[in-house]
Design a protein around this motif. Structure first.
Motif, PDB file in Angstrom:
ATOM      1  N   ARG A  93      27.496  22.671 -29.978  1.00 27.68           N
ATOM      2  CA  ARG A  93      26.481  23.704 -29.740  1.00 27.68           C
ATOM      3  C   ARG A  93      27.087  24.875 -28.973  1.00 27.68           C
ATOM      4  N   ALA A  94      27.915  24.563 -27.974  1.00 26.58           N
ATOM      5  CA  ALA A  94      28.566  25.622 -27.191  1.00 26.58           C
ATOM      6  C   ALA A  94      29.525  26.428 -28.065  1.00 26.58           C
ATOM      7  N   ALA A  95      30.212  25.753 -28.986  1.00 23.42           N
ATOM      8  CA  ALA A  95      31.147  26.457 -29.871  1.00 23.42           C
ATOM      9  C   ALA A  95      30.418  27.451 -30.753  1.00 23.42           C
ATOM     10  N   LEU A  96      29.317  27.025 -31.354  1.00 23.42           N
ATOM     11  CA  LEU A  96      28.567  27.917 -32.235  1.00 23.42           C
ATOM     12  C   LEU A  96      27.876  29.024 -31.445  1.00 23.42           C
ATOM     13  N   GLY A  97      27.368  28.693 -30.260  1.00 27.41           N
ATOM     14  CA  GLY A  97      26.753  29.723 -29.429  1.00 27.41           C
ATOM     15  C   GLY A  97      27.755  30.741 -28.935  1.00 27.41           C
ATOM     16  N   GLY A  98      28.943  30.273 -28.532  1.00 29.99           N
ATOM     17  CA  GLY A  98      29.992  31.186 -28.084  1.00 29.99           C
ATOM     18  C   GLY A  98      30.511  32.044 -29.207  1.00 29.99           C
ATOM     19  N   ARG A  99      30.582  31.479 -30.396  1.00 35.14           N
ATOM     20  CA  ARG A  99      30.990  32.231 -31.578  1.00 35.14           C
ATOM     21  C   ARG A  99      30.050  33.396 -31.825  1.00 35.14           C
ATOM     22  N   THR A 100      28.768  33.145 -31.709  1.00 37.64           N
ATOM     23  CA  THR A 100      27.775  34.199 -31.921  1.00 37.64           C
ATOM     24  C   THR A 100      27.928  35.305 -30.884  1.00 37.64           C
ATOM     25  N   ALA A 101      28.097  34.913 -29.624  1.00 34.79           N
ATOM     26  CA  ALA A 101      28.196  35.903 -28.551  1.00 34.79           C
ATOM     27  C   ALA A 101      29.473  36.724 -28.643  1.00 34.79           C
ATOM     28  N   ALA A 102      30.581  36.074 -29.025  1.00 40.97           N
ATOM     29  CA  ALA A 102      31.878  36.760 -29.018  1.00 40.97           C
ATOM     30  C   ALA A 102      32.129  37.584 -30.264  1.00 40.97           C
ATOM     31  N   ARG A 103      31.455  37.238 -31.360  1.00 42.35           N
ATOM     32  CA  ARG A 103      31.740  37.908 -32.623  1.00 42.35           C
ATOM     33  C   ARG A 103      30.536  38.718 -33.099  1.00 42.35           C
ATOM     34  N   ARG A 161      43.264  32.634 -23.918  1.00 44.19           N
ATOM     35  CA  ARG A 161      42.348  32.483 -25.041  1.00 44.19           C
ATOM     36  C   ARG A 161      40.943  32.153 -24.549  1.00 44.19           C
ATOM     37  N   GLN A 162      39.965  32.622 -25.301  1.00 42.87           N
ATOM     38  CA  GLN A 162      38.574  32.282 -25.047  1.00 42.87           C
ATOM     39  C   GLN A 162      38.087  31.412 -26.198  1.00 42.87           C
ATOM     40  N   GLY A 163      37.571  30.244 -25.878  1.00 44.15           N
ATOM     41  CA  GLY A 163      37.110  29.351 -26.925  1.00 44.15           C
ATOM     42  C   GLY A 163      36.670  28.024 -26.358  1.00 44.15           C
ATOM     43  N   VAL A 164      36.597  27.004 -27.220  1.00 40.41           N
ATOM     44  CA  VAL A 164      36.100  25.684 -26.854  1.00 40.41           C
ATOM     45  C   VAL A 164      37.011  24.618 -27.440  1.00 40.41           C
ATOM     46  N   SER A 165      37.330  23.591 -26.636  1.00 41.20           N
ATOM     47  CA  SER A 165      38.043  22.424 -27.123  1.00 41.20           C
ATOM     48  C   SER A 165      37.029  21.443 -27.717  1.00 41.20           C
ATOM     49  N   LEU A 166      37.319  20.948 -28.920  1.00 42.92           N
ATOM     50  CA  LEU A 166      36.391  20.061 -29.611  1.00 42.92           C
ATOM     51  C   LEU A 166      37.076  18.756 -29.999  1.00 42.92           C
ATOM     52  N   ALA A 167      36.430  17.635 -29.656  1.00 38.07           N
ATOM     53  CA  ALA A 167      36.844  16.361 -30.236  1.00 38.07           C
ATOM     54  C   ALA A 167      36.604  16.437 -31.743  1.00 38.07           C
ATOM     55  N   MET A 168      37.217  15.548 -32.512  1.00 37.39           N
ATOM     56  CA  MET A 168      37.154  15.709 -33.961  1.00 37.39           C
ATOM     57  C   MET A 168      35.734  15.569 -34.500  1.00 37.39           C
ATOM     58  N   ASN A 169      34.918  14.685 -33.912  1.00 41.46           N
ATOM     59  CA  ASN A 169      33.529  14.576 -34.377  1.00 41.46           C
ATOM     60  C   ASN A 169      32.753  15.848 -34.084  1.00 41.46           C
ATOM     61  N   GLU A 170      33.059  16.504 -32.971  1.00 41.22           N
ATOM     62  CA  GLU A 170      32.403  17.769 -32.632  1.00 41.22           C
ATOM     63  C   GLU A 170      32.856  18.885 -33.567  1.00 41.22           C
ATOM     64  N   ALA A 171      34.141  18.913 -33.868  1.00 45.87           N
ATOM     65  CA  ALA A 171      34.666  19.925 -34.802  1.00 45.87           C
ATOM     66  C   ALA A 171      34.073  19.735 -36.190  1.00 45.87           C
ATOM     67  N   LEU A 172      33.882  18.475 -36.607  1.00 49.29           N
ATOM     68  CA  LEU A 172      33.266  18.219 -37.904  1.00 49.29           C
ATOM     69  C   LEU A 172      31.843  18.761 -37.939  1.00 49.29           C
ATOM     70  N   GLU A 173      31.100  18.612 -36.840  1.00 50.21           N
ATOM     71  CA  GLU A 173      29.742  19.168 -36.786  1.00 50.21           C
ATOM     72  C   GLU A 173      29.757  20.679 -36.942  1.00 50.21           C
ATOM     73  N   VAL A 174      30.696  21.346 -36.297  1.00 49.06           N
ATOM     74  CA  VAL A 174      30.786  22.802 -36.418  1.00 49.06           C
ATOM     75  C   VAL A 174      31.107  23.190 -37.866  1.00 49.06           C
ATOM     76  N   GLY A 175      32.057  22.494 -38.470  1.00 49.61           N
ATOM     77  CA  GLY A 175      32.389  22.771 -39.869  1.00 49.61           C
ATOM     78  C   GLY A 175      31.208  22.554 -40.793  1.00 49.61           C
ATOM     79  N   ARG A 176      30.472  21.462 -40.573  1.00 55.58           N
ATOM     80  CA  ARG A 176      29.286  21.188 -41.396  1.00 55.58           C
ATOM     81  C   ARG A 176      28.222  22.265 -41.220  1.00 55.58           C
ATOM     82  N   ALA A 177      28.016  22.691 -39.987  1.00 57.34           N
ATOM     83  CA  ALA A 177      26.976  23.692 -39.715  1.00 57.34           C
ATOM     84  C   ALA A 177      27.294  25.025 -40.381  1.00 57.34           C
ATOM     85  N   ILE A 178      28.565  25.427 -40.373  1.00 56.34           N
ATOM     86  CA  ILE A 178      28.950  26.726 -40.918  1.00 56.34           C
ATOM     87  C   ILE A 178      29.040  26.694 -42.446  1.00 56.34           C
ATOM     88  N   PHE A 179      29.632  25.630 -42.995  1.00 56.28           N
ATOM     89  CA  PHE A 179      29.920  25.626 -44.435  1.00 56.28           C
ATOM     90  C   PHE A 179      28.936  24.816 -45.269  1.00 56.28           C
TER      91      PHE A 179
END
Length: 255
Positions: free
Chosen positions: A31-41, A226-244
């Motif tokens: 959730r933080a990754a997607l929220g930060g993505r929105t704010a930064a981009r 760098r500005q960003g978020v570290s994601l465990a693989m299950n968290e990264a998979l959620e981000v990929g699923r949400a975007i694509f």
């Protein structure tokens, strides 16, 4: 249409289909990754803040379906056949899609160079789909391929710090992880965005690492930081699923 619930900003890309799909996001880090993505981009959000015209959407989906089936960028005539449009109309619509940062064309041509999540560039992020091997633009793009095509799509890459091989396998049409090697591999989700394309700004630094320690070592070497978020693989998979996951989804029949 742009919809927002505090940090849960999404765009309705077609009737009843929102991107990103917040319903698949269950972890605070994703959730933080997607929220930060929105704010930064903000520039990217501006390009995505309005739904595509029907013909643009048709060409976008035809492009990605053919790319996924063939393992290569489709030709103009193939897209025209798939979308039932003239080749001249397809050329014009591809240029519009490039302005929205959904595809990239070879300079001065109508040849597709990349169409998120795929690219012809040798990025090191390999994805197996329908018996074909393709390059993804970044780690999150690679992990999002399976959700977009409703398939399990194994991923292979290397640690950005030490070059150790990293492999990710999924199950249930990429809804869950099956196997990750090494087991403590992580993804760095970078917020950088500049110019007019994610492919040349954030994508090069959205990468796999064999461990949190190697990610931290890499981050310590970066100037500026760098500005960003570290994601465990299950968290990264959620981000990929949400975007694509929403990209090829049909409009809701209830709308």
């Amino acid at each position: 249409m742009l919809t927002s619930n505090r940090t849960e900003t999404a765009v309705e890309i077609r009737p009843g289909v929102d991107r990103p799909d917040w319903s698949v996001v269950t972890t605070p880090a994703a959730r933080a990754a997607l929220g930060g993505r929105t704010a930064a981009r903000a520039g990217l959000l501006d390009m995505w803040s309005h739904a595509l015209e029907a013909a643009e959407d048709l060409v976008w989906r035809a492009t990605l379906r053919i790319y996924g089936d063939s393992g290569r960028p489709p030709r103009i005539d193939e897209i025209a056949d798939g979308a039932n449009l003239s080749e001249d109309r397809v050329r014009a619509l591809l240029r519009k899609l490039q302005l929205r940062d959904l595809i990239g064309l070879e300079p001065g041509t109508d040849t597709i160079r990349y169409a998120y999540p795929f690219t012809q560039a040798e990025t090191g992020h390999l994805v197996w789909l329908k018996g074909k091997v393709m390059y993804a633009l970044c780690a999150i793009d690679a992990l999002g391929v399976g959700a977009m095509y409703r398939a399990d799509a194994p991923v292979q890459s290397t640690c950005r710090m030490c070059s150790e091989m990293i492999r990710v396998e999924t199950s249930d049409e990429s809804r869950a992880l099956l196997r990750v090697s090494p087991s403590d591999a992580v993804v760095w989700y970078d917020f950088a965005y500049g110019g007019d394309a994610a492919a040349s700004s954030c994508c090069p630094t959205i990468a796999f690492f064999c461990s949190s320690q190697h990610l931290q070592g890499w981050l310590d070497e970066q100037m500026p930081r760098r500005q960003g978020v570290s994601l465990a693989m299950n968290e990264a998979l959620e981000v990929g699923r949400a975007i694509f996951g929403p990209i090829l989804r049909e409009p809701s029949s209830e709308i």
